[in-house]
Scaffold this motif. Structure first.
Motif, PDB file in Angstrom:
ATOM      1  N   VAL A 108      -5.104  -9.060   5.806  1.00  0.00           N
ATOM      2  CA  VAL A 108      -5.212  -7.684   5.317  1.00  0.00           C
ATOM      3  C   VAL A 108      -3.823  -7.049   5.291  1.00  0.00           C
ATOM      4  O   VAL A 108      -3.187  -6.891   6.343  1.00  0.00           O
ATOM      5  CB  VAL A 108      -6.142  -6.858   6.233  1.00  0.00           C
ATOM      6  N   GLU A 134      -0.004  -0.850   6.379  1.00  0.00           N
ATOM      7  CA  GLU A 134       1.200  -0.012   6.375  1.00  0.00           C
ATOM      8  C   GLU A 134       1.639   0.379   7.776  1.00  0.00           C
ATOM      9  O   GLU A 134       2.831   0.501   8.044  1.00  0.00           O
ATOM     10  CB  GLU A 134       0.944   1.273   5.561  1.00  0.00           C
ATOM     11  N   THR A 192      -4.536   0.286   6.415  1.00  0.00           N
ATOM     12  CA  THR A 192      -4.340  -0.757   5.410  1.00  0.00           C
ATOM     13  C   THR A 192      -3.660  -0.202   4.154  1.00  0.00           C
ATOM     14  O   THR A 192      -3.576   1.016   3.950  1.00  0.00           O
ATOM     15  CB  THR A 192      -5.687  -1.386   5.015  1.00  0.00           C
ATOM     16  N   SER A 193      -3.201  -1.116   3.323  1.00  0.00           N
ATOM     17  CA  SER A 193      -2.523  -0.724   2.091  1.00  0.00           C
ATOM     18  C   SER A 193      -3.453   0.009   1.129  1.00  0.00           C
ATOM     19  O   SER A 193      -2.996   0.791   0.280  1.00  0.00           O
ATOM     20  CB  SER A 193      -1.934  -1.960   1.403  1.00  0.00           C
ATOM     21  N   ASP A 194      -4.770  -0.253   1.263  1.00  0.00           N
ATOM     22  CA  ASP A 194      -5.718   0.468   0.410  1.00  0.00           C
ATOM     23  C   ASP A 194      -6.340   1.661   1.132  1.00  0.00           C
ATOM     24  O   ASP A 194      -7.426   2.113   0.818  1.00  0.00           O
ATOM     25  CB  ASP A 194      -6.800  -0.472  -0.128  1.00  0.00           C
ATOM     26  N   ASN A 195      -5.624   2.151   2.170  1.00  0.00           N
ATOM     27  CA  ASN A 195      -5.970   3.416   2.838  1.00  0.00           C
ATOM     28  C   ASN A 195      -7.285   3.365   3.610  1.00  0.00           C
ATOM     29  O   ASN A 195      -8.170   4.206   3.421  1.00  0.00           O
ATOM     30  CB  ASN A 195      -6.007   4.567   1.825  1.00  0.00           C
ATOM     31  N   ARG A 196      -7.401   2.388   4.487  1.00  0.00           N
ATOM     32  CA  ARG A 196      -8.548   2.310   5.383  1.00  0.00           C
ATOM     33  C   ARG A 196      -8.047   2.157   6.820  1.00  0.00           C
ATOM     34  O   ARG A 196      -6.955   1.662   7.063  1.00  0.00           O
ATOM     35  CB  ARG A 196      -9.445   1.127   5.036  1.00  0.00           C
TER      36      ARG A 196
END
Length: 398
Positions: free
Chosen positions: A102, A105, A204-208
């Motif tokens: 995963v 950031e 995470t990079s997809d904002n989770r």
């Protein structure tokens, strides 16, 4: 009782914590198959052992293909993983967890522990995730956020939001962080845990908000309330001596010394170990046989202590209140008659029926060294051990 990472993640997912997709494998080929089932292009293979510091010890591998997964697993399976938490003996790797990689950031540390001095659940968090909490405390103590939970009302949403703000969680993810904190606390409370740790918890990079690693420890005395947790016990990760003791209802912790201890009461057991060290020896174990020790229970304790090949002398220290010295004496005689030992045995009895206990020991005709006080017992155990070692050395020399 500790459990594996994949087990902790499954539990936390049931309480609303987001975790990566993953699957368990017991062979290199099965690990590669699990990765193909999940899909994707990058995976992480993690050795499942009850210890931290796996990554530094080679127990966590990032893989980009089936071949790399198989190679990583072949390097892990069957070997001992040695980390700063396992000691030099290490822990065997018998299963791995294959997880989808995963991108993230930020890393955050999150832990729930029982603060016994405050008699409260303490939440410990830090924006400096990815490191052990000891390292964070030493290097960036100002980054640590602490919050105490009032047991009458539990973790409140406003507390969770305050922790999220203190960690610098973006406003769009504040509610997701609150759900994660509340879920972890609910798991801690409902399952009688003594620790829940997520390190790292990542953005995470997809904002989770997602838990990339997880550890849980449970109160062994409360497992009767949670059979589903008790079934997660992995004896292959435990000291075999401690596992045998637990199965027989004995409180045992293995140590590195050579004088075995058989004592009733945890406080007296710790005082006995301290006195052995004061006398110049090293205790081989902590063993509390409990308050109602029958002869059979004492005999079990003897067999358990002697299963440790490092034991070169035994000290039995009993202060009988609920217990009875004559029961203990019968157990000592029974154990030494049925399974004679070749190491010195020192027995100190005090309290209920002490005269009858001493009479039983004397009548047995066994080579038992008797003592009146704890200090005398420790000194005699250390002296007997040294004399026995010197005699064995002389015999080998001849």
């Amino acid at each position: 009782m500790d459990i594996h990472e994949y087990q902790a993640k499954e539990i936390l997912a049931g309480f609303g914590v987001t975790v990566p997709q993953g699957a368990l494998a017991y062979s290199p080929e099965q690990a590669a198959y699990r990765a193909r089932e999940m899909g994707g292009s990058r995976w992480i293979v993690k050795a499942q052992v009850h210890a931290g510091g796996r990554g530094k010890a080679g127990g966590v591998k990032l893989c980009d293909s089936d071949h790399e997964i198989v190679t990583a697993c072949e390097d892990m399976f069957g070997r001992k993983l040695v980390t700063h938490q396992t000691g030099p003996a290490g822990k065997g790797i018998y299963r791995v967890y294959v997880e989808a990689a995963v991108p993230f950031e930020r890393e955050i540390y999150l832990g729930f522990v029982l603060d016994r001095s405050l008699q409260r659940v303490m939440i410990v968090a830090s924006a400096e995730g990815g490191m052990e909490i000891e390292e964070i405390s030493a290097q960036r103590p100002e980054s640590i956020v602490r919050s105490t939970v009032e047991p009458a009302v539990g973790l409140q949403e406003f507390q969770a939001r305050e922790i999220a703000f203190a960690l610098g969680i973006p406003p769009a993810l504040t509610q997701a962080m609150v759900r994660t904190l509340l879920g972890c606390y609910a798991a801690f409370r409902d399952l009688d845990a003594t620790m829940v740790e997520i390190n790292p918890l990542v953005i995470t990079s997809d904002n989770r908000i997602m838990a990339l690693d997880a550890k849980m420890t449970f109160d062994s005395n409360a497992l009767f309330r949670h059979p589903q947790i008790s079934e997660l016990r992995d004896k292959s990760q435990e000291d075999p001596r401690e596992s045998r003791a637990a199965d027989r209802g004995l409180n045992y912790i293995g140590l590195d010394g050579n004088i075995g201890c058989i004592v009733n009461g945890a406080g007296l057991a710790m005082a006995t170990m301290d006195t052995i060290k004061l006398a110049g020896g090293e205790p081989a174990n902590f063993l509390d046989i409990g308050g109602g020790a029958t002869p059979e229970r004492v005999a079990k304790a003897f067999r358990l202590v002697m299963s440790d090949s490092n034991v070169q002398a035994i000290l039995v220290n009993i202060f009988a209140g609920i217990n009875r010295c004559d029961w203990v004496a019968e157990g000592v005689v029974q154990a030494l008659t049925q399974n004679p030992v070749e190491v010195p045995v020192v027995v100190r009895l005090a309290g209920t029926n002490v005269d009858e206990g001493l009479r039983i020991l004397a009548k047995s005709g066994l080579p038992i060294i008797r003592a009146t006080t704890l200090m005398e017992a420790a000194e005699r155990a250390v002296t007997a051990w040294r004399n026995d070692q010197a005699q064995n050395t002389n015999v080998r020399a001849i």
